[in-house]
Design a protein around this motif. Structure first.
Motif, PDB file in Angstrom:
ATOM      1  N   SER A  24      -0.047   0.666  -8.882  1.00 46.32           N
ATOM      2  CA  SER A  24      -0.798  -0.487  -8.334  1.00 46.32           C
ATOM      3  C   SER A  24      -2.211  -0.088  -7.935  1.00 46.32           C
ATOM      4  CB  SER A  24      -0.082  -1.032  -7.097  1.00 46.32           C
ATOM      5  OG  SER A  24       1.145  -1.596  -7.453  1.00 46.32           O
ATOM      6  N   LEU A  25      -2.374   1.163  -7.483  1.00 46.34           N
ATOM      7  CA  LEU A  25      -3.686   1.598  -6.970  1.00 46.34           C
ATOM      8  C   LEU A  25      -4.590   2.164  -8.072  1.00 46.34           C
ATOM      9  CD1 LEU A  25      -2.621   3.238  -3.585  1.00 46.34           C
ATOM     10  CD2 LEU A  25      -3.925   1.109  -3.909  1.00 46.34           C
ATOM     11  N   GLU A  26      -4.021   2.608  -9.174  1.00 45.12           N
ATOM     12  CA  GLU A  26      -4.836   3.237 -10.238  1.00 45.12           C
ATOM     13  C   GLU A  26      -5.992   2.342 -10.704  1.00 45.12           C
ATOM     14  OE1 GLU A  26      -2.321   6.551 -12.765  1.00 45.12           O
ATOM     15  OE2 GLU A  26      -1.862   4.425 -13.022  1.00 45.12           O
ATOM     16  N   PRO A  27      -5.757   1.036 -10.968  1.00 46.44           N
ATOM     17  CA  PRO A  27      -6.861   0.203 -11.472  1.00 46.44           C
ATOM     18  C   PRO A  27      -8.030   0.097 -10.490  1.00 46.44           C
ATOM     19  CG  PRO A  27      -4.740  -0.913 -11.699  1.00 46.44           C
ATOM     20  CD  PRO A  27      -4.507   0.290 -10.832  1.00 46.44           C
ATOM     21  N   TYR A  28      -7.793   0.518  -9.224  1.00 47.72           N
ATOM     22  CA  TYR A  28      -8.860   0.419  -8.209  1.00 47.72           C
ATOM     23  C   TYR A  28      -9.508   1.774  -7.970  1.00 47.72           C
ATOM     24  CZ  TYR A  28      -6.677  -4.076  -7.589  1.00 47.72           C
ATOM     25  OH  TYR A  28      -6.173  -5.328  -7.832  1.00 47.72           O
ATOM     26  N   GLY A  29      -9.277   2.710  -8.940  1.00 44.91           N
ATOM     27  CA  GLY A  29     -10.004   3.983  -8.876  1.00 44.91           C
ATOM     28  C   GLY A  29      -9.286   5.103  -8.143  1.00 44.91           C
ATOM     29  N   PHE A  30      -7.995   4.927  -7.868  1.00 50.45           N
ATOM     30  CA  PHE A  30      -7.243   6.011  -7.213  1.00 50.45           C
ATOM     31  C   PHE A  30      -6.558   6.861  -8.279  1.00 50.45           C
ATOM     32  CE2 PHE A  30      -7.635   5.151  -2.734  1.00 50.45           C
ATOM     33  CZ  PHE A  30      -8.036   3.821  -2.707  1.00 50.45           C
ATOM     34  N   GLN A  31      -7.080   8.060  -8.465  1.00 52.06           N
ATOM     35  CA  GLN A  31      -6.527   8.941  -9.502  1.00 52.06           C
ATOM     36  C   GLN A  31      -5.402   9.780  -8.897  1.00 52.06           C
ATOM     37  OE1 GLN A  31      -9.205  12.081 -10.399  1.00 52.06           O
ATOM     38  NE2 GLN A  31      -7.663  13.211 -11.583  1.00 52.06           N
ATOM     39  N   PRO A  32      -4.184   9.671  -9.437  1.00 47.43           N
ATOM     40  CA  PRO A  32      -3.074  10.453  -8.869  1.00 47.43           C
ATOM     41  C   PRO A  32      -3.285  11.952  -9.088  1.00 47.43           C
ATOM     42  CG  PRO A  32      -2.257   8.795 -10.428  1.00 47.43           C
ATOM     43  CD  PRO A  32      -3.752   8.856 -10.584  1.00 47.43           C
ATOM     44  N   ILE A 108      -3.299  -2.780   1.936  1.00 43.75           N
ATOM     45  CA  ILE A 108      -3.744  -2.073   3.143  1.00 43.75           C
ATOM     46  C   ILE A 108      -4.656  -0.904   2.764  1.00 43.75           C
ATOM     47  CG2 ILE A 108      -2.941  -0.633   5.069  1.00 43.75           C
ATOM     48  CD1 ILE A 108      -0.390  -2.472   5.069  1.00 43.75           C
ATOM     49  N   VAL A 109      -4.309  -0.198   1.700  1.00 41.52           N
ATOM     50  CA  VAL A 109      -5.129   0.942   1.262  1.00 41.52           C
ATOM     51  C   VAL A 109      -6.520   0.470   0.830  1.00 41.52           C
ATOM     52  CG1 VAL A 109      -5.411   2.669  -0.578  1.00 41.52           C
ATOM     53  CG2 VAL A 109      -3.204   2.443   0.597  1.00 41.52           C
ATOM     54  N   LEU A 110      -6.572  -0.612   0.070  1.00 40.97           N
ATOM     55  CA  LEU A 110      -7.885  -1.113  -0.359  1.00 40.97           C
ATOM     56  C   LEU A 110      -8.723  -1.484   0.856  1.00 40.97           C
ATOM     57  CD1 LEU A 110      -7.235  -3.290  -3.532  1.00 40.97           C
ATOM     58  CD2 LEU A 110      -7.598  -0.823  -3.328  1.00 40.97           C
ATOM     59  N   ASN A 111      -8.084  -2.090   1.847  1.00 41.11           N
ATOM     60  CA  ASN A 111      -8.808  -2.427   3.095  1.00 41.11           C
ATOM     61  C   ASN A 111      -9.337  -1.161   3.764  1.00 41.11           C
ATOM     62  OD1 ASN A 111      -8.511  -5.108   2.892  1.00 41.11           O
ATOM     63  ND2 ASN A 111      -6.817  -5.294   4.376  1.00 41.11           N
ATOM     64  N   LEU A 112      -8.462  -0.157   3.858  1.00 42.99           N
ATOM     65  CA  LEU A 112      -8.857   1.091   4.520  1.00 42.99           C
ATOM     66  C   LEU A 112     -10.078   1.722   3.856  1.00 42.99           C
ATOM     67  CD1 LEU A 112      -5.453   2.973   5.168  1.00 42.99           C
ATOM     68  CD2 LEU A 112      -7.107   2.235   6.911  1.00 42.99           C
ATOM     69  N   PHE A 113     -10.143   1.590   2.530  1.00 36.65           N
ATOM     70  CA  PHE A 113     -11.252   2.208   1.786  1.00 36.65           C
ATOM     71  C   PHE A 113     -12.363   1.214   1.471  1.00 36.65           C
ATOM     72  CE2 PHE A 113      -9.927   6.554   0.863  1.00 36.65           C
ATOM     73  CZ  PHE A 113      -8.586   6.522   1.219  1.00 36.65           C
ATOM     74  N   GLY A 114     -12.225  -0.004   2.025  1.00 33.81           N
ATOM     75  CA  GLY A 114     -13.290  -1.007   1.832  1.00 33.81           C
ATOM     76  C   GLY A 114     -13.464  -1.382   0.367  1.00 33.81           C
ATOM     77  N   ILE A 115     -12.377  -1.448  -0.363  1.00 32.45           N
ATOM     78  CA  ILE A 115     -12.429  -1.803  -1.784  1.00 32.45           C
ATOM     79  C   ILE A 115     -11.968  -3.248  -1.948  1.00 32.45           C
ATOM     80  CG2 ILE A 115     -11.473  -1.308  -4.081  1.00 32.45           C
ATOM     81  CD1 ILE A 115     -11.101   1.616  -3.104  1.00 32.45           C
ATOM     82  N   ASP A 116     -12.715  -4.006  -2.748  1.00 30.26           N
ATOM     83  CA  ASP A 116     -12.360  -5.423  -2.937  1.00 30.26           C
ATOM     84  C   ASP A 116     -10.986  -5.561  -3.559  1.00 30.26           C
ATOM     85  OD1 ASP A 116     -15.715  -6.583  -3.698  1.00 30.26           O
ATOM     86  OD2 ASP A 116     -14.596  -6.239  -1.815  1.00 30.26           O
ATOM     87  N   ASN A 117     -10.264  -6.503  -3.024  1.00 29.82           N
ATOM     88  CA  ASN A 117      -8.908  -6.738  -3.523  1.00 29.82           C
ATOM     89  C   ASN A 117      -8.935  -8.009  -4.368  1.00 29.82           C
ATOM     90  OD1 ASN A 117      -6.403  -7.801  -3.820  1.00 29.82           O
ATOM     91  ND2 ASN A 117      -5.855  -7.709  -1.653  1.00 29.82           N
ATOM     92  N   ASP A 118      -8.739  -7.849  -5.668  1.00 28.47           N
ATOM     93  CA  ASP A 118      -8.837  -9.051  -6.533  1.00 28.47           C
ATOM     94  C   ASP A 118      -7.519  -9.803  -6.596  1.00 28.47           C
ATOM     95  OD1 ASP A 118      -8.519  -7.024  -9.554  1.00 28.47           O
ATOM     96  OD2 ASP A 118      -7.228  -7.394  -7.827  1.00 28.47           O
ATOM     97  N   GLY A 119      -6.574  -9.416  -5.695  1.00 29.24           N
ATOM     98  CA  GLY A 119      -5.341 -10.201  -5.612  1.00 29.24           C
ATOM     99  C   GLY A 119      -4.321  -9.854  -6.677  1.00 29.24           C
ATOM    100  N   ASN A 120      -4.631  -8.867  -7.560  1.00 28.71           N
ATOM    101  CA  ASN A 120      -3.681  -8.510  -8.630  1.00 28.71           C
ATOM    102  C   ASN A 120      -2.773  -7.370  -8.244  1.00 28.71           C
ATOM    103  OD1 ASN A 120      -4.322 -10.312 -10.566  1.00 28.71           O
ATOM    104  ND2 ASN A 120      -6.016  -9.042 -11.360  1.00 28.71           N
ATOM    105  N   LEU A 121      -2.441  -7.266  -6.958  1.00 29.23           N
ATOM    106  CA  LEU A 121      -1.787  -6.039  -6.511  1.00 29.23           C
ATOM    107  C   LEU A 121      -0.269  -6.099  -6.505  1.00 29.23           C
ATOM    108  CD1 LEU A 121      -3.941  -4.927  -3.469  1.00 29.23           C
ATOM    109  CD2 LEU A 121      -3.373  -3.577  -5.495  1.00 29.23           C
ATOM    110  N   ILE A 122       0.282  -7.198  -6.012  1.00 28.52           N
ATOM    111  CA  ILE A 122       1.698  -7.228  -5.651  1.00 28.52           C
ATOM    112  C   ILE A 122       2.633  -7.280  -6.853  1.00 28.52           C
ATOM    113  CG2 ILE A 122       3.465  -8.549  -4.400  1.00 28.52           C
ATOM    114  CD1 ILE A 122       1.562  -7.297  -2.512  1.00 28.52           C
TER     115      ILE A 122
END
Ligand code: SF4
Length: 426
Positions: A24-32, A108-122
């Protein structure tokens, strides 16, 4: 690009959930990255099934904080759900998010890092299983049985089953991505209910996917209805392997545990499964040292294992879980007796596992190739859950193959590399 490290302590369900959060987090730039590496974000899915699991969960949190003191650390899972304060006390840099809010972690993670949430998460399906050649699929979670030694029903809440279509879509995505086996998992899969029951779900998956191997995770002895046994007997895509959380071979102890079956029903079930499916492997969980367990009670467990076709054991020493009825039961068994009993059962279990494995020498098995051993051999897991080692090249990794079994050495079967036949898709 931000680096994110994920760790699942405990069960397959925890591992599935970590994979879902990762994807879920990868598309927002979180590289595992591996958990041993320095990362900007750490997510730890904790476990509380035993005191040791609590300890391991805390260790993972401390390891993350040591690796990068300025990282964001998310603690979730069963230990976080039941002991939020203890987890919060580990550091002011942690965020503790219980199981009930786990699905919210990506937001919550996107909020913590101030990253826009386009609603495609859940609710994103997983498409792979990092670090695994076989994938775990969550079909349900939660339980309402309240066995007296267990705290998981409290940590995971009431039973919730996923839509069959969602599960089918996920399995098809994994198949497209080269997986040949999925393990259907949850907290209490025998209680799966969403329009269809567990057997109905299996039939739907068999019909609507081409996944070659479906493995069932733990199913209670009293949850093998005739129609499920018939399906296991007739469907070669269902792995010939079942795991029974038996826990004890003594009716007095089973009653005190709140288990809803009798010891002799386990033997009867095992015989039916052996008759129904050639080469099936039957595994069992046993808890030794439950409060009040006398030598006689324990001997009944030993007899149940010795006298029935149970081929491998997971042996657990009873440990008090705060908040469970059993934790206030009298006649606690001494650590010495627990150690003696679990040692004896493990030896019995190892002997039975070896004998069952050796019964496949001279036959062939289908295996999924997993990893390379220190010995340089490749190793894989057979449909009936035996480890097979053989000489082979990297191209065989993750592949589904047939192989002839030549021998048994160092707790593994040895396959004949000349006999390898790849099992084609579809
Ligand atoms: S069935 Fe019993 S042991 Fe299993 S999760 Fe439910 S309460 Fe716990």
């Amino acid at each position: 690009m931000l680096k994110a490290a994920f760790n699942a302590v405990g069960c397959k369900l925890n591992q599935y959930e970590v994979q879902a959060i990762t994807e879920s987090l990868e598309p927002y730039g979180f590289q595992p990255v591996p958990f041993t590496e320095k990362a900007d974000l750490y997510v730890i899915n904790t476990c509380t099934v035993t005191g040791k699991a609590d300890y391991t969960s805390r260790q993972m949190v401390r390891r993350a904080l040591r690796k990068n003191p300025s990282a964001r650390v998310i603690i979730t899972g069963c230990y976080a759900e039941l002991e939020p304060a203890k987890n919060e006390a580990l550091s002011e840099r942690v965020a503790v998010i219980g199981n009930s809010r786990k699905a919210d972690i990506p937001r919550i993670v996107l909020n913590l890092f101030g990253i826009d949430n386009d609603g495609n998460l859940i609710g994103k399906p997983i498409t792979r299983m990092n670090g695994h050649s076989r994938a775990f699929i969550k079909i349900q979670e939660g339980c309402r049985e309240k066995c007296t030694y267990c705290i998981i029903w409290k940590a995971r809440g009431r039973p919730i089953s996923r839509e069959p279509e969602e599960i089918v879509d996920e399995i098809n995505a994994l198949y497209e991505n080269g997986y040949h086996e999925v393990v259907l998992t949850g907290v209490h899969i025998g209680r799966y209910k969403k329009g269809v029951d567990f057997t109905g779900l299996l039939k739907t998956v068999l019909q609507d996917t081409d996944m070659p191997r479906l493995r069932l995770s733990s199913l209670k002895p009293n949850e093998f209805k005739d129609k499920l046994i018939e399906l296991i007997a007739s469907e070669s895509r269902i792995c010939p392997h079942v795991h029974l959380p038996v826990q004890s071979g003594d009716d007095t102890i089973l009653k005190s545990m709140g288990r809803k079956y009798k010891a002799d029903s386990v033997g009867i079930l095992a015989d039916r499964l052996i008759e129904a499916r050639l080469g099936i492997t039957i595994g069992a969980d046993i808890i030794v040292g439950f409060p009040g367990e006398s030598d006689t009670n324990f001997e009944n467990t030993v007899s149940l294992i010795k006298d029935n076709p149970i081929h491998h054991l997971h042996v657990f020493s009873y440990s008090d879980r705060p908040g469970t009825p059993a934790s206030s039961f009298e006649n606690k068994v001494s650590p010495e007796d627990k150690a003696k009993r679990s040692g004896r059962l493990r030896r019995i279990g190892n002997r039975k596992k070896k004998a069952h494995a050796q019964s496949f020498i001279g036959k062939h098995l289908d295996i999924i190739v997993e990893d390379r051993q220190r010995s340089g051999m490749l190793a894989g897991i057979s449909g009936n859950y035996h480890k097979v080692e053989f000489a082979g090249d990297e191209s065989l990794r993750k592949q589904h193959i047939h192989i002839d079994i030549d021998s048994y050495e160092k707790e593994a079967l040895r396959g004949n590399p000349e006999s390898i036949k790849q099992i084609k898709k579809g």
